[in-house]
Design a protein around this motif. Structure first.
Motif, short mmCIF file in Angstrom:
data_model
loop_
_atom_site.label_atom_id
_atom_site.label_comp_id
_atom_site.label_asym_id
_atom_site.label_seq_id
_atom_site.Cartn_x
_atom_site.Cartn_y
_atom_site.Cartn_z
N LYS A 278 -43.52 14.66 -4.40
CA LYS A 278 -42.84 14.43 -3.12
C LYS A 278 -43.10 12.98 -2.72
O LYS A 278 -44.24 12.55 -2.62
N ILE A 279 -42.03 12.23 -2.48
CA ILE A 279 -42.15 10.79 -2.23
C ILE A 279 -41.76 10.49 -0.80
O ILE A 279 -40.65 10.83 -0.37
N GLU A 280 -42.67 9.86 -0.08
CA GLU A 280 -42.35 9.47 1.30
C GLU A 280 -41.67 8.11 1.28
O GLU A 280 -42.12 7.18 0.58
N ILE A 281 -40.59 7.98 2.03
CA ILE A 281 -39.89 6.70 2.11
C ILE A 281 -40.45 5.99 3.34
O ILE A 281 -40.32 6.47 4.47
N LEU A 282 -41.13 4.86 3.08
CA LEU A 282 -41.95 4.26 4.12
C LEU A 282 -41.24 3.20 4.95
O LEU A 282 -41.39 3.14 6.17
N GLY A 283 -40.50 2.31 4.29
CA GLY A 283 -39.91 1.23 5.07
C GLY A 283 -39.10 0.28 4.19
O GLY A 283 -39.15 0.35 2.96
N ILE A 284 -38.35 -0.60 4.86
CA ILE A 284 -37.60 -1.62 4.13
C ILE A 284 -37.78 -2.97 4.82
O ILE A 284 -38.01 -3.02 6.03
N ASP A 285 -37.71 -4.04 4.04
CA ASP A 285 -37.60 -5.37 4.64
C ASP A 285 -36.36 -6.04 4.05
O ASP A 285 -35.52 -5.34 3.47
N ASN A 286 -36.25 -7.34 4.13
CA ASN A 286 -35.01 -7.97 3.69
C ASN A 286 -34.73 -7.77 2.21
O ASN A 286 -33.59 -7.71 1.78
N SER A 287 -35.78 -7.68 1.40
CA SER A 287 -35.56 -7.62 -0.04
C SER A 287 -35.99 -6.31 -0.69
O SER A 287 -35.52 -5.96 -1.76
N PHE A 288 -36.93 -5.61 -0.08
CA PHE A 288 -37.55 -4.48 -0.78
C PHE A 288 -37.54 -3.19 0.05
O PHE A 288 -37.44 -3.22 1.28
N ILE A 289 -37.67 -2.09 -0.70
CA ILE A 289 -37.88 -0.79 -0.05
C ILE A 289 -39.22 -0.26 -0.56
O ILE A 289 -39.56 -0.43 -1.74
N TYR A 290 -39.98 0.37 0.32
CA TYR A 290 -41.34 0.81 0.00
C TYR A 290 -41.41 2.34 0.07
O TYR A 290 -40.88 2.96 1.00
N MET A 291 -42.08 2.90 -0.91
CA MET A 291 -42.24 4.36 -0.95
C MET A 291 -43.66 4.67 -1.39
O MET A 291 -44.39 3.80 -1.88
N LYS A 292 -44.05 5.93 -1.24
CA LYS A 292 -45.40 6.33 -1.63
C LYS A 292 -45.37 7.82 -1.97
O LYS A 292 -44.72 8.60 -1.26
N TYR A 293 -46.07 8.20 -3.03
CA TYR A 293 -46.13 9.63 -3.33
C TYR A 293 -46.91 10.35 -2.24
O TYR A 293 -48.03 9.96 -1.90
N HIS A 294 -46.34 11.39 -1.73
CA HIS A 294 -46.99 12.20 -0.70
C HIS A 294 -47.74 13.36 -1.35
O HIS A 294 -48.79 13.77 -0.91
N ARG A 295 -47.15 13.89 -2.43
CA ARG A 295 -47.82 14.93 -3.23
C ARG A 295 -47.41 14.73 -4.69
O ARG A 295 -46.24 14.44 -4.98
N THR A 296 -48.36 14.92 -5.58
CA THR A 296 -48.01 14.86 -7.00
C THR A 296 -48.67 16.02 -7.72
O THR A 296 -49.72 16.51 -7.30
N PRO A 297 -48.07 16.45 -8.82
CA PRO A 297 -48.69 17.55 -9.57
C PRO A 297 -50.09 17.19 -10.06
O PRO A 297 -50.96 18.04 -10.12
N ASP A 298 -50.32 15.90 -10.41
CA ASP A 298 -51.64 15.56 -10.94
C ASP A 298 -52.60 15.01 -9.88
O ASP A 298 -53.68 14.51 -10.19
N GLN A 299 -52.24 15.11 -8.64
CA GLN A 299 -53.09 14.74 -7.51
C GLN A 299 -53.67 13.32 -7.59
O GLN A 299 -54.84 13.10 -7.29
N LYS A 300 -52.85 12.39 -8.04
CA LYS A 300 -53.30 10.98 -8.09
C LYS A 300 -53.36 10.40 -6.68
O LYS A 300 -52.54 10.76 -5.82
N VAL A 301 -54.31 9.48 -6.44
CA VAL A 301 -54.35 8.81 -5.14
C VAL A 301 -53.10 7.92 -5.05
O VAL A 301 -52.81 7.15 -5.97
N ALA A 302 -52.39 8.06 -3.95
CA ALA A 302 -51.09 7.40 -3.87
C ALA A 302 -51.20 5.90 -3.61
O ALA A 302 -52.01 5.46 -2.81
#
Ligand code: SF4
Length: 361
Positions: A315-339
């Protein structure tokens, strides 16, 4: 109120003969189901009525080859018939292939296609799998709508889950409070079941699905109140849908009203790229902007929802955008990696993770 289910577009009184004829073609590919209560909420004089968009087919569903019938690759995480185990502590069980109506943008529309065998009737194999996996403390019953199962079957399932000590939270994914609140209001037995199986230490969560404030009618609000009084915790999740809640005002009104009635806004989903769903989808960047603008006028309680993409990889959280980029972060992963925060080149036409080109941090 007596509510009747309708599975033929020809029986929808608000449509003209010509419309019925054209839309029948769509329903031959993607099933149609509605009911007299939900159809009564449509203002037929308004071609953009949001309830109409949710339940009445659009010819555009047949327009463009787009997406797939299993956009989050649920098959990959199916471990036993009808059981998905994607995240360590959570199992998802599909017990039903009926809903109070069929949302036109449903990402599980494959369940309603004749011959689909993903759901299970006998809860035993699912219960056995869950019993053998002590790491599962959350079980989500979904489908199809579990509240369309008979009370007897629901009781069997809930009792079976409650007999497994490590199962703490039972989530029931349902749109029945929106589609047909009378299923709840006219059935004391159902409410007694919630009372019986939602404990102080282990609650039942009702994961309800209101997409637009028009669905929050007096009977729907009463049904939510009854569920809360019976001991359930109520959370709302909805996809962002073109023509339904794709503007800040509509989304803010929905989230606000949900917070007033005690149905915690939980997730706003990016519409998954499902076959026939292009017409209902909003690009990710536009969706984020709608969500951010909606949040401006909301109390902290009303904006607890996260805007997420339920991707095959997590599950990927969509965090924000600026002029050039969009930022996202895993909210949940099957392998429980630190996001970690992920950075991508902007793409106003991007609908899903694969449409964005990653940029190294
Ligand atoms: S209620 Fe959920 S499962 Fe049922 S049709 Fe709508 S989106 Fe699909």
């Amino acid at each position: 109120m007596k509510v009747e289910y309708i599975t033929s577009i020809e029986r929808v009184d608000g449509l003209s003969k010509e419309e019925k004829k054209r839309l029948k073609k769509v329903t031959e590919k993607f099933a149609f189901r509605a009911n007299t209560y939900y159809l009564s909420l449509i203002d037929w004089s308004d071609p953009n009525d949001p309830i109409r968009k949710i339940i009445i087919p659009s010819e555009d569903e047949l327009e463009e080859e787009w997406g797939s019938l299993d956009p989050s690759n649920e098959k990959r995480y199916t471990v036993a018939p009808g059981v998905e185990h994607k995240y360590k502590d959570t199992a998802l069980v599909l017990f039903n292939n009926l809903c109070g109506g069929y949302c036109r943008f449903c990402f599980r529309k494959r369940l309603f296609i004749k011959g689909n065998k993903e759901i299970i009737r006998d809860p035993e194999p699912a219960l056995k799998y869950i019993k053998e996996h002590p790491e599962i403390d959350n079980v989500l019953i979904s489908g199809g709508d579990p509240l369309l199962l008979s009370d007897r079957r629901l009781e069997e399932i809930l009792a079976g889950l409650r007999s497994i000590d490590h199962v703490k939270i039972i989530r029931i994914g349902t749109k029945i409070p929106a589609f047909n609140p009378y299923r709840i209001l006219n059935d004391d037995k159902l409410l007694r079941l919630i009372e019986q199986f939602s404990f102080k230490e282990k609650r039942i969560y009702m994961m309800v699905h209101f997409c637009h404030e028009k669905e929050l009618t007096p009977p729907a609000i009463k049904a939510i109140d009854k569920l809360i009084s019976a001991g359930a915790i109520v959370c709302n999740q909805t996809p962002l849908i073109r023509g339904v809640n794709d503007n800040p005002e509509a989304l803010a009104n929905l989230l606000n009203k949900l917070s007033f009635i005690g149905a915690t806004p939980y997730y706003i989903f990016q519409c998954r790229p499902t076959t026939g769903n292009k017409v209902y989808s909003v690009p990710v960047e536009e969706g984020l902007q709608i969500f951010e603008k909606a949040k401006v006028s909301l109390s902290g309680l009303a904006k607890r929802a996260k805007f997420v993409m339920s991707h095959m990889t997590g599950k990927i959280e969509i965090l924000g955008i600026d002029n050039s980029f969009i930022y996202m972060k895993y909210h949940r992963t099957p392998d429980q990696k630190v996001a970690e925060i992920m950075k991508f080149e902007r793409n106003p036409e991007g609908y899903w993770l694969e449409d964005f080109k990653p940029v190294s941090p």
